[in-house]
Design a protein around this motif. Structure first.
Motif: not given
Length: 480
Positions: A34-40, A301-304, A61-76
């Motif tokens: 969540i926060e990598a893209d509004p769709d979450d 999509f898998i981080g290279g 709250a986790t990371t992904s290829i689109h948000q590698k170094t941050r998690v955002a439980p506060e948005t949840i």
């Protein structure tokens, strides 16, 4: 209190009791970047409107290829704060919507690192530990892991189970897991599938544009694209529907790309989460080893990481052939479209208008009384949902006992779902009865071995928005 008021007060109870008799709530843990893209955030808003039909046991709250170094439980937590304000009104329409305070307690987070950097000794997180704790509960129901970003928090939980548990206990815990991940969004997906070959796993591998889930937000020939338009979202979801709707962000990359990862868990009469090949609101998937991918875009999509072909069968893309039905101005209420469509995205978009209308109705529940809102019909069958016939036998199906909690007029549509059964050819029936409550003059085909055929009853009310529910009838056909 008048008898009239008592009747309306009890309707939500009766509806929930009917559902409870035929469906079991599924357990769910969400992994979200969540926060990598509004769709979450969009998907979470929708999920909370079905939180009475699904036992949500973790929001991580986790990371992904689109948000590698941050998690955002506060948005949840922020979205749960909006849900808290509408939850009392939701209870006027159906029972069992959980208290927001209970959902806040199950918000956890994975490590703010990418992919395999979060897997191994010393890489535990409150998210990975929570997955193990949920699995260890004295509850025999499976635990669905709905992955909206990268699955490395799940990978760490699996790594620890394998390292710390006995083989017998590890096998028991892993057998309870069912994973649906929205493509591979880090390099742990292929690692999980390779190292845990027994794990139930649904995924569209490769680029996003070929994935089944992509049909939720694509403009597609033959589909009702109005229900994914920005105007539709503003009118039916975002504006004038209370604080939860106001939390639904505008579309950036695509509307709700993560929602298909849990749509199959909704209790609608069609969905069957244990059989992805039967088809559901979340699409249809078959179990096989897909051909190795050749597209050079895969490593993006898998981080290279180096791409690896699948080493075992997974639940993945399958094709449906579908001819939509359109409203008729005169005469018979529905008619066939002039075009037929075949591909894996059909398996999802064929239901899209239905689940968007359902979303809109539930958003209405956030602010409306029971009398002001629409509620789904309750289909019924005048016979068992599994019947057996012999080749050449003529039989019929009927929807006797179908009701609507709002007293709305109902429309019916019966159709065969050839891809869901072992008998994939078209079965003959009286086409003029397809929109009657009874489908008649069905001729069981000649078969050389026992086959199964699936028939779907779709019941749609004439409320606003029009809501649909289903019954599935599985016909076993015996040779003479």
């Amino acid at each position: 209190m008048t008898k009239f008021f008592i009747l309306f007060a009890l309707i939500p109870f009766f509806v929930s009791q009917i559902s409870a008799q035929t469906n079991q709530k599924q357990r769910l843990i969400v992994l979200t970047d969540i926060e990598a893209d509004p769709d979450d955030s969009q998907s979470l808003v929708r999920l909370l409107l079905y939180s009475n039909q699904i036992d949500i046991e973790g929001l991580i709250a986790t990371t992904s290829i689109h948000q590698k170094t941050r998690v955002a439980p506060e948005t949840i937590h922020s979205i749960l704060g909006a849900y808290e304000k509408v939850q009392p009104n939701l209870l006027k329409h159906e029972t069992d919507f959980p208290a927001a305070s209970d959902l806040h307690k199950i918000v956890k987070q994975g490590l703010p690192v990418f992919g395999m950097n979060g897997v191994g000794k010393g890489k535990d997180s409150e998210g990975s530990e929570w997955i193990i704790k949920v699995l260890e509960k004295d509850d025999n129901r499976p635990v669905w892991i709905s992955v909206w970003g990268g699955p490395n928090t799940l990978a760490q939980a699996l790594w620890k189970i394998k390292e710390r548990k006995s083989k017998r206990e590890a096998k028991r815990l892993i057998s309870k897991l069912k994973v649906y991940t929205i493509s591979d969004q880090d390099d742990t997906g292929i690692w999980i599938r390779k190292n845990f070959p027994e794990l139930f796993y649904i995924v569209s591998i490769g680029n996003y544009w070929d994935a089944t889930w992509n049909a939720i937000n694509s403009v597609i020939d033959g589909a009702n694209n109005e229900v994914i338009s920005n105007d539709w979202l503003a009118k039916n979801i975002q504006q004038g529907h209370g604080p939860l709707g106001a939390q639904y962000p505008d579309v950036a990359y695509g509307m709700e790309g993560d929602t298909p990862a849990w749509l199959m868990l909704i209790q609608n009469g069609l969905n069957n989460e244990t059989n992805p090949n039967w088809g559901s609101w979340g699409g249809r998937y078959e179990l096989y080893i897909p051909e190795p991918l050749k597209e050079p875009i895969i490593p993006v999509f898998i981080g290279g990481a180096e791409y690896e072909p699948e080493s075992r069968p997974i639940w993945t893309n399958a094709d449906d052939t579908f001819t939509p039905r359109l409203p008729n101005k005169y005469g018979r209420a529905i008619r066939k479209d002039t075009a037929t469509y075949t591909n894996n995205k059909v398996t999802l978009w064929r239901w899209r208008e239905d689940f968007q209308n359902d979303f809109a109705a539930r958003m209405d529940w956030c602010t409306s009384s029971f009398e002001e809102a629409n509620h789904p019909p309750v289909p019924a069958l005048g016979h068992p949902d599994r019947i057996t016939v012999k080749s050449g036998e003529i039989f019929s199906l009927d929807a006797s006992g179908t009701t609507d909690p709002d007293g709305d007029n109902l429309s019916y549509w019966w159709f065969q779902y050839p891809e869901a059964g072992s008998y994939s050819k078209t079965i003959s029936f009286d086409p003029y009865s397809e929109n009657l409550y009874n489908l008649h003059t069905i001729i069981a085909p000649e078969v050389e071995k026992t086959e199964t055929a699936h028939f779907i009853l779709k019941v749609t009310d004439k409320g606003t928005p029009a809501l649909s529910r289903y019954k599935r009838v599985i016909v076993t056909i015996l040779p003479n």
